[in-house]
Scaffold this motif. Structure first.
Motif, PDB file in Angstrom:
ATOM      1  N   ALA A  57     -18.198 -20.333  -8.917  1.00 33.57           N
ATOM      2  CA  ALA A  57     -18.137 -21.502  -8.038  1.00 33.57           C
ATOM      3  C   ALA A  57     -19.513 -21.814  -7.466  1.00 33.57           C
ATOM      4  O   ALA A  57     -19.926 -22.975  -7.396  1.00 33.57           O
ATOM      5  CB  ALA A  57     -17.127 -21.260  -6.918  1.00 33.57           C
ATOM      6  N   GLU A  58     -20.245 -20.778  -7.080  1.00 31.70           N
ATOM      7  CA  GLU A  58     -21.595 -20.984  -6.544  1.00 31.70           C
ATOM      8  C   GLU A  58     -22.511 -21.595  -7.599  1.00 31.70           C
ATOM      9  O   GLU A  58     -23.296 -22.501  -7.308  1.00 31.70           O
ATOM     10  CB  GLU A  58     -22.182 -19.663  -6.052  1.00 31.70           C
ATOM     11  N   GLN A  59     -22.384 -21.136  -8.839  1.00 27.13           N
ATOM     12  CA  GLN A  59     -23.202 -21.695  -9.912  1.00 27.13           C
ATOM     13  C   GLN A  59     -22.870 -23.164 -10.150  1.00 27.13           C
ATOM     14  O   GLN A  59     -23.770 -23.980 -10.372  1.00 27.13           O
ATOM     15  CB  GLN A  59     -23.009 -20.895 -11.200  1.00 27.13           C
ATOM     16  N   LYS A  60     -21.585 -23.505 -10.091  1.00 25.00           N
ATOM     17  CA  LYS A  60     -21.183 -24.900 -10.266  1.00 25.00           C
ATOM     18  C   LYS A  60     -21.765 -25.773  -9.157  1.00 25.00           C
ATOM     19  O   LYS A  60     -22.250 -26.879  -9.411  1.00 25.00           O
ATOM     20  CB  LYS A  60     -19.659 -25.023 -10.276  1.00 25.00           C
ATOM     21  N   LEU A  64     -24.333 -28.900  -9.639  1.00 28.24           N
ATOM     22  CA  LEU A  64     -24.035 -30.229  -9.107  1.00 28.24           C
ATOM     23  C   LEU A  64     -25.114 -30.702  -8.144  1.00 28.24           C
ATOM     24  O   LEU A  64     -25.509 -31.874  -8.162  1.00 28.24           O
ATOM     25  CB  LEU A  64     -22.673 -30.243  -8.423  1.00 28.24           C
ATOM     26  N   MET A  65     -25.591 -29.794  -7.303  1.00 27.29           N
ATOM     27  CA  MET A  65     -26.627 -30.178  -6.348  1.00 27.29           C
ATOM     28  C   MET A  65     -27.938 -30.487  -7.060  1.00 27.29           C
ATOM     29  O   MET A  65     -28.646 -31.419  -6.685  1.00 27.29           O
ATOM     30  CB  MET A  65     -26.810 -29.092  -5.298  1.00 27.29           C
ATOM     31  N   SER A  66     -28.269 -29.732  -8.095  1.00 28.81           N
ATOM     32  CA  SER A  66     -29.523 -29.992  -8.808  1.00 28.81           C
ATOM     33  C   SER A  66     -29.437 -31.297  -9.593  1.00 28.81           C
ATOM     34  O   SER A  66     -30.438 -31.983  -9.753  1.00 28.81           O
ATOM     35  CB  SER A  66     -29.883 -28.826  -9.721  1.00 28.81           C
ATOM     36  N   GLN A  67     -28.249 -31.652 -10.061  1.00 27.71           N
ATOM     37  CA  GLN A  67     -28.080 -32.923 -10.767  1.00 27.71           C
ATOM     38  C   GLN A  67     -28.265 -34.105  -9.821  1.00 27.71           C
ATOM     39  O   GLN A  67     -28.650 -35.181 -10.239  1.00 27.71           O
ATOM     40  CB  GLN A  67     -26.693 -32.998 -11.416  1.00 27.71           C
ATOM     41  N   ASN A  68     -27.978 -33.890  -8.552  1.00 27.28           N
ATOM     42  CA  ASN A  68     -28.127 -34.951  -7.566  1.00 27.28           C
ATOM     43  C   ASN A  68     -29.478 -34.904  -6.865  1.00 27.28           C
ATOM     44  O   ASN A  68     -29.695 -35.610  -5.894  1.00 27.28           O
ATOM     45  CB  ASN A  68     -27.010 -34.868  -6.513  1.00 27.28           C
ATOM     46  N   ASN A  72     -32.123 -26.487  -3.177  1.00 28.58           N
ATOM     47  CA  ASN A  72     -31.364 -25.283  -3.494  1.00 28.58           C
ATOM     48  C   ASN A  72     -30.519 -24.856  -2.319  1.00 28.58           C
ATOM     49  O   ASN A  72     -30.850 -25.127  -1.159  1.00 28.58           O
ATOM     50  CB  ASN A  72     -32.314 -24.140  -3.860  1.00 28.58           C
ATOM     51  N   LEU A  73     -29.442 -24.144  -2.632  1.00 25.58           N
ATOM     52  CA  LEU A  73     -28.592 -23.606  -1.571  1.00 25.58           C
ATOM     53  C   LEU A  73     -29.331 -22.500  -0.829  1.00 25.58           C
ATOM     54  O   LEU A  73     -30.081 -21.732  -1.419  1.00 25.58           O
ATOM     55  CB  LEU A  73     -27.308 -23.010  -2.163  1.00 25.58           C
ATOM     56  N   LEU A  74     -29.111 -22.421   0.447  1.00 17.78           N
ATOM     57  CA  LEU A  74     -29.661 -21.342   1.258  1.00 17.78           C
ATOM     58  C   LEU A  74     -28.553 -20.350   1.550  1.00 17.78           C
ATOM     59  O   LEU A  74     -27.385 -20.728   1.635  1.00 17.78           O
ATOM     60  CB  LEU A  74     -30.220 -21.893   2.567  1.00 17.78           C
ATOM     61  N   ASP A  75     -28.913 -19.084   1.716  1.00 18.60           N
ATOM     62  CA  ASP A  75     -27.925 -18.085   2.090  1.00 18.60           C
ATOM     63  C   ASP A  75     -27.396 -18.392   3.472  1.00 18.60           C
ATOM     64  O   ASP A  75     -28.144 -18.801   4.368  1.00 18.60           O
ATOM     65  CB  ASP A  75     -28.532 -16.679   2.068  1.00 18.60           C
ATOM     66  N   PHE A  76     -26.105 -18.196   3.664  1.00 16.65           N
ATOM     67  CA  PHE A  76     -25.476 -18.434   4.950  1.00 16.65           C
ATOM     68  C   PHE A  76     -25.871 -17.333   5.911  1.00 16.65           C
ATOM     69  O   PHE A  76     -25.814 -16.160   5.590  1.00 16.65           O
ATOM     70  CB  PHE A  76     -23.956 -18.472   4.797  1.00 16.65           C
TER      71      PHE A  76
END
Length: 83
Positions: A57-60, A64-68, A72-76
């Motif tokens: 799920a994280e990879q998806k 999706l975020m890179s396509q938009n 990059n996601l940051l660690d919570f």
């Protein structure tokens, strides 16, 4: 006796629910050794499945975020929330 589904066919929520049930049973401490070992083995399988589903799920989300064009996601970090 309930029929166990194959681990691979379970959803994330189903695997977590079953894992919680197994942990509860094992915490009671009154299972025969053979049952405890079977439950432990099933619990390990469920934990691995859940971990893999979260990773997928994280990879998806990353894709999706890179396509938009998003960052990059940051660690919570629960300590740095604005609540």
């Amino acid at each position: 006796m309930t029929t166990r589904k194959k681990v691979e066919t379970l959803s994330f929520e189903q695997s977590m629910q079953e894992l919680e049930t197994i942990v509860s049973k094992m915490e009671q401490g009154d299972l025969p050794l053979e049952d405890a070992l079977q439950n432990f083995e099933r619990g390990i399988q469920l934990a691995r499945l859940s971990q893999q589903k979260l990773k997928d799920a994280e990879q998806k989300v990353q894709i999706l975020m890179s396509q938009n064009g998003q960052a990059n996601l940051l660690d919570f970090d629960a300590e740095n929330t604005d609540n």
